[in-house]
Design a protein around this motif. Structure first.
Motif, PDB file in Angstrom:
ATOM      1  N   ALA A 167       0.790  -0.926   0.034  1.00 18.64           N
ATOM      2  CA  ALA A 167      -0.093  -0.105   0.047  1.00 18.64           C
ATOM      3  C   ALA A 167       0.889   1.211   0.025  1.00 18.64           C
ATOM      4  N   ALA A 168       2.096   1.126   0.553  1.00 19.90           N
ATOM      5  CA  ALA A 168       2.897   2.114   0.371  1.00 19.90           C
ATOM      6  C   ALA A 168       3.882   2.287  -0.652  1.00 19.90           C
ATOM      7  N   GLY A 169       3.361   1.591  -1.599  1.00 20.85           N
ATOM      8  CA  GLY A 169       4.220   1.549  -3.158  1.00 20.85           C
ATOM      9  C   GLY A 169       5.191   0.632  -3.290  1.00 20.85           C
ATOM     10  N   LEU A 170       5.532  -0.162  -2.488  1.00 19.01           N
ATOM     11  CA  LEU A 170       6.485  -1.033  -2.612  1.00 19.01           C
ATOM     12  C   LEU A 170       6.042  -2.367  -3.186  1.00 19.01           C
ATOM     13  N   GLN A 171       7.082  -3.340  -3.664  1.00 14.06           N
ATOM     14  CA  GLN A 171       6.753  -4.464  -4.229  1.00 14.06           C
ATOM     15  C   GLN A 171       7.294  -5.466  -3.195  1.00 14.06           C
ATOM     16  N   ALA A 172       6.246  -6.428  -2.516  1.00 12.33           N
ATOM     17  CA  ALA A 172       6.872  -7.145  -1.473  1.00 12.33           C
ATOM     18  C   ALA A 172       6.819  -8.591  -1.842  1.00 12.33           C
ATOM     19  N   ARG A 173       7.608  -9.526  -1.073  1.00 13.21           N
ATOM     20  CA  ARG A 173       7.561 -10.668  -1.032  1.00 13.21           C
ATOM     21  C   ARG A 173       8.118 -11.584  -0.030  1.00 13.21           C
ATOM     22  N   VAL A 174       7.715 -12.574   0.424  1.00 14.46           N
ATOM     23  CA  VAL A 174       8.459 -13.325   1.407  1.00 14.46           C
ATOM     24  C   VAL A 174       9.759 -14.117   0.954  1.00 14.46           C
ATOM     25  N   VAL A 175      10.796 -13.904   1.400  1.00 12.13           N
ATOM     26  CA  VAL A 175      12.169 -14.489   1.031  1.00 12.13           C
ATOM     27  C   VAL A 175      12.716 -15.782   1.928  1.00 12.13           C
ATOM     28  N   ALA A 176      12.106 -15.775   3.096  1.00 11.05           N
ATOM     29  CA  ALA A 176      12.932 -16.784   3.844  1.00 11.05           C
ATOM     30  C   ALA A 176      11.873 -17.035   4.845  1.00 11.05           C
ATOM     31  N   ARG A 177      11.978 -18.186   5.416  1.00  9.79           N
ATOM     32  CA  ARG A 177      10.947 -18.882   6.494  1.00  9.79           C
ATOM     33  C   ARG A 177      12.048 -19.621   7.348  1.00  9.79           C
ATOM     34  N   ALA A 178      11.684 -19.767   8.604  1.00 10.26           N
ATOM     35  CA  ALA A 178      12.422 -20.988   9.651  1.00 10.26           C
ATOM     36  C   ALA A 178      11.727 -20.713  10.922  1.00 10.26           C
ATOM     37  N   PRO A 179      11.682 -22.307  11.413  1.00 13.88           N
ATOM     38  CA  PRO A 179      11.205 -22.423  12.441  1.00 13.88           C
ATOM     39  C   PRO A 179      12.183 -22.082  13.660  1.00 13.88           C
ATOM     40  N   GLU A 180      11.572 -21.258  14.839  1.00 13.69           N
ATOM     41  CA  GLU A 180      12.466 -20.855  16.007  1.00 13.69           C
ATOM     42  C   GLU A 180      11.798 -21.670  17.171  1.00 13.69           C
ATOM     43  N   PRO A 181      12.446 -22.378  17.799  1.00 17.27           N
ATOM     44  CA  PRO A 181      12.074 -22.833  19.046  1.00 17.27           C
ATOM     45  C   PRO A 181      11.917 -21.836  20.305  1.00 17.27           C
ATOM     46  N   PHE A 182      10.815 -22.119  21.133  1.00 18.96           N
ATOM     47  CA  PHE A 182      10.336 -20.848  22.042  1.00 18.96           C
ATOM     48  C   PHE A 182      11.672 -20.567  22.869  1.00 18.96           C
TER      49      PHE A 182
END
Length: 225
Positions: A167-182
């Protein structure tokens, strides 16, 4: 190893995930980089070591600023560390890359801690008190073609981050994901988050996410006075 004054945020899984994305995407070399919510300066140092032309780091915490300056000096890396609220200390400047590892843990209240370690992670009831401000305002400090690399927990609504920067005018995507223990904070907060439906009954980890957003090359920018 980094120095860490008491009360400053230690480099953890979110820092490592964002650092890997920074290196894999090769967004720092030869560019002017801004690291907001720098904490001890780990991401600022990573950008400098990745060949950034200049690195500026910002944090609201006086202790974090001292820590980041000390770590940069010990590493022999030039980093301009400034104290202030997000983009305010660099008003009027533009950067090719903005790094952000802000507070994003959903809390019991929308009241943000000011003089306690909790301000490094508490981010209001939905975890977005700082995330939304970055999403809405980052275009003001990005040069045309510049990138934002931001890390957060999926508990703070990744889709909303993508929607707001778009909405602010940028083109966005998710490039990384990882599980993290609490860690200790999430273990103490697990029952609260389960009561809100954010965690499954037996869930003992969260998903960390890196969002990459780019301001188009053709974007018209206005110099902020």
């Amino acid at each position: 190893m980094l120095l860490r004054l008491p009360g400053t945020y230690p480099a953890q899984g979110d820092t490592r995930l964002l650092t890997r994305a920074l290196v894999d995407l090769d967004l720092a070399a030869g560019r002017d980089v801004l690291d907001v919510c720098t904490g001890g300066g780990a991401l600022a140092l990573a950008a400098a070591r990745a060949g950034a032309r200049s690195v500026t780091a910002v944090d609201l915490s006086f202790r974090s600023v001292l820590t980041a300056r000390a770590n940069a000096a010990l590493a022999g890396v030039p980093v301009d560390v400034r104290r202030g609220d997000l983009f305010e200390p660099v008003r009027g400047r533009r950067f090719d890359l903005v790094l952000a590892n802000p507070p994003y843990v959903p809390a019991a209240t929308d009241r943000l801690p000011r003089h306690a370690p909790g301000r490094s992670w508490d981010a209001g009831m939905d975890g977005r008190a700082v995330l939304d401000r970055i999403c809405d305002d980052v275009h003001r400090v990005l040069a045309p073609g510049g990138h934002l690399l931001l890390t957060q927990s999926a508990l703070a609504d990744t889709e909303r981050t993508v929607e707001r920067v778009t909405a602010a005018g940028l083109q966005a995507r998710v490039v990384a994901r990882a599980p993290e223990p609490f860690g200790p904070v999430m273990r103490r907060r697990a029952e609260l988050l389960r009561s809100r439906g954010l965690l499954l009954p037996d869930q003992d980890h969260e998903e960390l996410v890196v969002v990459c957003a780019q301001l188009p090359e053709t974007a018209q920018v206005r110099r902020v006075a």
